[in-house]
Design an enzyme around this catalytic site. Structure first.
Site, mmCIF file in Angstrom:
data_model
loop_
_atom_site.group_PDB
_atom_site.id
_atom_site.type_symbol
_atom_site.label_atom_id
_atom_site.label_comp_id
_atom_site.label_asym_id
_atom_site.label_seq_id
_atom_site.Cartn_x
_atom_site.Cartn_y
_atom_site.Cartn_z
ATOM 1 C CG ASP A 62 32.726 25.783 35.795
ATOM 2 O OD1 ASP A 62 33.063 26.158 34.662
ATOM 3 O OD2 ASP A 62 33.506 25.243 36.593
ATOM 4 N N GLY A 67 41.155 33.111 34.066
ATOM 5 C CA GLY A 67 39.703 33.222 34.007
ATOM 6 C C GLY A 67 39.053 32.017 33.351
ATOM 7 C CB VAL A 68 36.028 31.821 31.251
ATOM 8 C CG1 VAL A 68 36.305 32.568 29.990
ATOM 9 C CG2 VAL A 68 34.988 30.753 31.023
ATOM 10 C CG ASP A 69 41.795 31.096 27.613
ATOM 11 O OD1 ASP A 69 41.510 30.027 27.057
ATOM 12 O OD2 ASP A 69 42.700 31.851 27.239
ATOM 13 C CB THR A 100 32.498 40.954 32.429
ATOM 14 O OG1 THR A 100 32.439 39.531 32.663
ATOM 15 C CG2 THR A 100 31.488 41.354 31.388
ATOM 16 N N GLY A 101 35.909 40.124 32.793
ATOM 17 C CA GLY A 101 36.887 39.713 33.800
ATOM 18 C C GLY A 101 38.095 40.624 33.758
ATOM 19 C CB VAL A 102 41.729 40.027 33.076
ATOM 20 C CG1 VAL A 102 42.016 39.106 34.249
ATOM 21 C CG2 VAL A 102 41.654 39.245 31.794
ATOM 22 C CE1 TYR A 103 42.168 40.797 28.057
ATOM 23 C CE2 TYR A 103 40.591 40.315 26.322
ATOM 24 C CZ TYR A 103 41.864 40.205 26.851
ATOM 25 O OH TYR A 103 42.825 39.510 26.149
HETATM 26 P P1 ADP Z 1 37.979 38.462 29.679
HETATM 27 O O1 ADP Z 1 39.465 38.440 29.472
HETATM 28 O O2 ADP Z 1 37.207 38.401 28.373
HETATM 29 O O3 ADP Z 1 37.546 39.570 30.586
HETATM 30 P P2 ADP Z 1 37.752 36.481 31.835
HETATM 31 O O4 ADP Z 1 37.888 35.017 31.711
HETATM 32 O O5 ADP Z 1 38.748 37.207 32.663
HETATM 33 O O6 ADP Z 1 37.661 37.048 30.337
HETATM 34 O O7 ADP Z 1 36.323 36.811 32.421
HETATM 35 C C1 ADP Z 1 35.115 36.718 31.710
HETATM 36 C C2 ADP Z 1 33.994 36.357 32.671
HETATM 37 O O8 ADP Z 1 33.999 34.949 32.897
HETATM 38 C C3 ADP Z 1 34.081 36.992 34.051
HETATM 39 O O9 ADP Z 1 32.785 37.496 34.381
HETATM 40 C C4 ADP Z 1 34.475 35.850 34.960
HETATM 41 O O10 ADP Z 1 33.949 36.013 36.268
HETATM 42 C C5 ADP Z 1 33.801 34.694 34.279
HETATM 43 N N1 ADP Z 1 34.325 33.329 34.541
HETATM 44 C C6 ADP Z 1 35.529 32.937 35.018
HETATM 45 N N2 ADP Z 1 35.586 31.591 35.094
HETATM 46 C C7 ADP Z 1 34.380 31.108 34.658
HETATM 47 C C8 ADP Z 1 33.807 29.799 34.496
HETATM 48 N N3 ADP Z 1 34.476 28.698 34.809
HETATM 49 N N4 ADP Z 1 32.542 29.719 34.005
HETATM 50 C C9 ADP Z 1 31.847 30.830 33.678
HETATM 51 N N5 ADP Z 1 32.331 32.071 33.811
HETATM 52 C C10 ADP Z 1 33.573 32.219 34.297
#
Ligand code: ADP
Length: 170
Positions: A12, A34-36, A125-128
C-alpha cells in the site's frame, strides 16, 4: 551522480515511509478513486485543503496530464505528496509521452523539494486502463534515465499482476 536503488514492494503506497509519495491524481486535484482516494483517506483533510489552495491560486484550471505538483502529505508517514496526472490509455493514439512526462515531472518536483526517497504507484494502470507490461516498461525506463541523485525510487504495487509486470521489467 549516483544511480538510485530501484525497488519493488507489494503493498500500500500510503504506508510508505519515504520523503515523497507520488499520487496518480486526476486533473481536478480534488480527489478520486483508486490510489488517489486511499491517499486522501489516510492522509486526512490537510491534503485536500492544500489541493484546494492550488486550485485557487497556481492551478485554477487543474493539473494538466503529464505534469506534477507537490502538497503536504498530511498524516501519511511521507513528507510530501507529489500529485501527477497520467494519461488515459487509448488504442487510437500513442500517449506514452505523457506517461513518461508524469514520471519525469514527479521526479523533478521531488528533486526541487530535496527528497532522497520517492515511492510511485503504477500510474495509469487502474481506471486509466494502461496495460501493465507497457506501463512497467515506461515507468522503469523513465526513472532509470531521470532518477539520478535519488537514494531510492520504489514502486509500490497493489496487486500480484502489477508486481509481476514490474518484476519482469526490472
Ligand atoms: P489511474 O487513474 O492513474 O489509473 P488508479 O488509482 O486507478 O490510477 O490506479 C493506479 C494503480 O494503483 C493501479 O494499479 C491500482 O491497482 C493501484 N492502487 C490502488 N490503490 C493503491 C494503494 N493504496 N497503494 C498502491 N497502489 C494502489
Amino acid at each position: 551522480m549516483p544511480k538510485p536503488k530501484l525497488t519493488l514492494v507489494r503493498g500500500d503506497l500510503t504506508e510508505q515511509d519515504v520523503d515523497v509519495v507520488v499520487n496518480a491524481a486526476n486533473s481536478s486535484l480534488l480527489g478520486g478513486g483508486g490510489v488517489d482516494g486511499a491517499i486522501h483517506r489516510r492522509g486526512g483533510p490537510e491534503i485536500v485543503a492544500a489541493c484546494r489552495d492550488l486550485r485557487a491560486t497556481s492551478h485554477v484550471d487543474g493539473l494538466p496530464t503529464g505534469q506534477a505538483v507537490a502538497t503536504t502529505a498530511g498524516r501519511l508517514p511521507a513528507r510530501w505528496v507529489v500529485h501527477t496526472v497520467g494519461p488515459v490509455h487509448a488504442k487510437s493514439e500513442d500517449r506514452s509521452g505523457l506517461l513518461v512526462s508524469a514520471h519525469r515531472e514527479s521526479l523533478r518536483v521531488a528533486r526541487e523539494l530535496g527528497a532522497r526517497t520517492v515511492a510511485f504507484p503504477a500510474i495509469s494502470t487502474g481506471v486509466y486502463r494502461w496495460p501493465l507490461a507497457d506501463a512497467a516498461r515506461i515507468a522503469l525506463g523513465t526513472v532509470r534515465t531521470e532518477g539520478e541523485g535519488f537514494e531510492e525510487i520504489r514502486f509500490v504495487l497493489f496487486g500480484d499482476d502489477a508486481y509481476r509486470a514490474f518484476e519482469a521489467e526490472l
